[in-house]
Scaffold this active site. Structure first.
Site, short mmCIF file in Angstrom:
data_model
loop_
_atom_site.label_atom_id
_atom_site.label_comp_id
_atom_site.label_asym_id
_atom_site.label_seq_id
_atom_site.Cartn_x
_atom_site.Cartn_y
_atom_site.Cartn_z
N CYS A 4 0.82 -1.23 0.00
CA CYS A 4 0.00 0.00 0.00
C CYS A 4 0.85 1.27 0.00
CB CYS A 4 -0.92 0.00 1.20
SG CYS A 4 -2.00 -1.43 1.24
N HIS A 31 -3.49 6.91 3.92
CA HIS A 31 -3.83 5.67 3.22
C HIS A 31 -5.25 5.29 3.61
CE1 HIS A 31 -3.90 1.75 1.67
NE2 HIS A 31 -3.56 1.10 2.78
N ASN A 64 -10.03 -0.25 0.57
CA ASN A 64 -8.57 -0.13 0.52
C ASN A 64 -8.09 -0.59 -0.86
OD1 ASN A 64 -5.83 -0.44 0.77
ND2 ASN A 64 -5.90 -1.54 2.73
N1 COA Z 1 -18.02 -9.27 9.55
C1 COA Z 1 -18.41 -9.67 10.77
N2 COA Z 1 -17.55 -10.09 11.70
C2 COA Z 1 -16.25 -10.10 11.38
C3 COA Z 1 -15.79 -9.71 10.13
C4 COA Z 1 -16.73 -9.29 9.18
N3 COA Z 1 -16.40 -8.89 7.95
N4 COA Z 1 -14.45 -9.82 10.09
C5 COA Z 1 -14.08 -10.26 11.29
N5 COA Z 1 -15.16 -10.46 12.07
C6 COA Z 1 -15.23 -10.93 13.43
C7 COA Z 1 -14.00 -11.69 13.82
O1 COA Z 1 -14.06 -12.99 13.37
C8 COA Z 1 -14.05 -11.55 15.33
O2 COA Z 1 -14.92 -12.53 15.80
P1 COA Z 1 -14.52 -13.44 17.06
O3 COA Z 1 -14.31 -12.46 18.18
O4 COA Z 1 -15.70 -14.31 17.22
O5 COA Z 1 -13.28 -14.12 16.65
C9 COA Z 1 -14.70 -10.21 15.55
O6 COA Z 1 -15.30 -9.84 14.31
C10 COA Z 1 -13.73 -9.12 15.97
O7 COA Z 1 -12.57 -9.23 15.21
P2 COA Z 1 -11.38 -8.23 15.39
O8 COA Z 1 -10.23 -8.71 14.56
O9 COA Z 1 -11.13 -7.96 16.85
O10 COA Z 1 -11.99 -6.91 14.78
P3 COA Z 1 -11.33 -5.54 14.72
O11 COA Z 1 -12.10 -4.58 15.53
O12 COA Z 1 -9.85 -5.61 14.96
O13 COA Z 1 -11.53 -5.18 13.19
C11 COA Z 1 -10.28 -5.19 11.14
C12 COA Z 1 -10.98 -6.04 12.19
C13 COA Z 1 -9.72 -6.12 10.09
C14 COA Z 1 -11.28 -4.27 10.53
C15 COA Z 1 -9.14 -4.37 11.82
O14 COA Z 1 -8.33 -5.23 12.59
C16 COA Z 1 -8.27 -3.68 10.82
O15 COA Z 1 -8.70 -2.78 10.14
N6 COA Z 1 -6.98 -4.04 10.75
C17 COA Z 1 -6.07 -3.42 9.79
C18 COA Z 1 -6.32 -4.03 8.44
C19 COA Z 1 -5.70 -3.26 7.33
O16 COA Z 1 -5.72 -2.05 7.29
N7 COA Z 1 -5.16 -4.00 6.38
C20 COA Z 1 -4.60 -3.44 5.19
C21 COA Z 1 -3.24 -2.95 5.44
S1 COA Z 1 -2.62 -2.13 4.06
#
Ligand code: COA
Length: 398
Positions: free
Chosen positions: A114, A254, A284
């Protein structure tokens, strides 16, 4: 030799027509519009059609940028394509783009996830600053939907396809790329990876069965990294430019996650009015995220002539990258100030600058650098032709 600055003279974007909304995703995986909106701010993303490739999207954005710059493909001296989703592993996609555009210049690909566009911009700037090349095209493009596992709700809700491009051309006036900050920390690299494609793993049916040819992500690790490096890198690039956050007219982060941006913005103490977001529309788009946002910010009137724009990104590697860019021409006539005041009475100029607005102060700091070049080349003729007017000559006369 005068300093050479690299000005953004052209810009363009391309997004595929097909829109995939959160409601569409609700029918594909166990998710909801509410969850995606709350956790990411994303409402929709664009998905490339079957007959589109990374190179076709890159070329579409490039043509628009060249039109704005009033250049043709054969005017280009260099093409830099930033992407992690090339048409093929080999040949490199930058050569495909060069060929499809009808350009005759060298081309290479930057693969830093990214952060690719900002890495590419920084690289293009070096070629102009050294005088090696004049017209450099930098493209950020991603067709990431082909590497997304559309059964994995952890990743499929986040990403989208698109392309953005800028043309850099040389300028003697301080403008364009003012400062950069690039970084890499491979320790947590596998937290955002396509583990099964590459030399580390032989591609066989097991790889495919495990889905290791798709993008895998440890969201929490990436989240922590992003919220740390976004403010850190912004502060570093400001320091490199000799600016403060108040000097920035628009922050283009970003476009990964609105929560990450929100935390970074609060840590930086910048007003949310000065932050541009379009991730709700595109998700993204990885290396395309910053140039897509840059072009849309300009189109929406959020960037004006002389504005300072700070771009900050994080991504696979893991990497981070920021740049401060001045848009268009700086305000005022810098040459006049340099000739009349700086050469003859540097203290008067310093006083003038101290009274000047922040924007002018920044410009003048760069002017001082430029003047040291100019002064050294002027010294001999000045001494021989008008030596009496030089400060040390005046002292002697008294
Ligand atoms: N819909 C519903 N539930 C979802 C889900 C979705 N699309 N994706 C994940 N979950 C669930 C998970 O399985 C988890 O369930 P569990 O507690 O039963 O295991 C729960 O939601 C919480 O997951 P968690 O990982 O704690 O959520 P979060 O608040 O951290 O949000 C992201 C997840 C991916 C949105 C966040 O971690 C994030 O943005 N990370 C950075 C990713 C990024 O920017 N990547 C690109 C880099 S260039």
């Amino acid at each position: 030799m005068n300093m050479r600055y690299s000005k953004i003279s052209g810009w363009g974007k391309y997004v595929p027509e097909k829109v995939l909304t959160n409601f569409d995703l609700e029918k594909m995986v166990d998710t909801s519009d509410e969850w995606i909106t709350q956790r990411t701010g994303i409402k929709a993303r664009r998905i490339a059609a079957d007959d589109e490739t990374t190179s076709t999207m890159a070329v579409a954005a490039a043509h628009k940028a060249l039109d704005v710059a009033k250049l043709t493909p054969t005017d280009l001296d260099l093409i830099i394509v930033s992407t992690s989703s090339p048409d093929h592993l080999v040949p490199i996609v930058s050569s495909t783009v060069q060929h499809q555009l009808g350009a005759t210049c060298p081309a290479f690909t930057v693969v830093t996830g990214c952060t690719g566009f900002v890495y590419g911009l920084a690289t293009g700037h070096q070629f102009i600053a050294t005088g090696a090349y004049d017209n450099v095209l930098v493209i950020g493009v991603e067709l990431i939907s082909r590497f997304v596992d559309w059964t994995d709700r952890n990743t499929c809700v986040l990403f989208g396809d698109g392309a953005g491009a800028v043309v850099l051309t040389p300028s003697n006036t301080p403008t364009g790329v003012k400062a950069i900050d690039l970084g890499s920390d491979g320790a947590k690299g596998m937290s955002l990876a396509v583990p099964g494609l590459g030399t580390a793993m032989k591609l066989d049916h097991d790889v495919i069965d495990r889905g290791d040819h798709y993008l895998k992500m440890d969201g929490r690790t990436v989240f922590k990294f992003a919220t740390r490096v976004m403010p850190q890198s912004t502060l570093k690039v400001l320091e490199n430019a000799g600016m403060t956050i108040d000097d920035i007219d628009l922050l283009i982060p970003h476009q990964a996650n609105a929560r990450i941006v929100d935390l970074a913005v609060r840590r930086l103490g910048i007003s949310p009015d000065k932050v541009f977001l379009n991730l709700q529309k595109y998700g993204n788009t990885s290396a395309a995220s910053i140039p897509l946002a840059l072009v849309e910010a300009y189109e929406e009137g959020r960037i004006k002539e002389g504005d300072h724009v700070c771009m900050v990104s994080f991504g696979a590697g893991l990497t981070w990258a920021s740049a401060i860019v001045q848009w268009g021409q700086p305000l005022g006539d810098s040459a006049e100030i340099m000739d009349e005041d700086l050469i003859w009475d540097i203290d008067a100029l310093r006083r003038k600058l101290a009274r000047a607005s922040t924007g002018v102060r920044v410009k003048a700091r760069t002017l001082m650098e430029e003047t040291s070049y100019k002064a050294s080349s002027l010294m001999l003729p000045l001494y021989t032709s008008v030596g009496r007017r030089l400060p040390w000559s005046k002292k002697k006369e008294k």
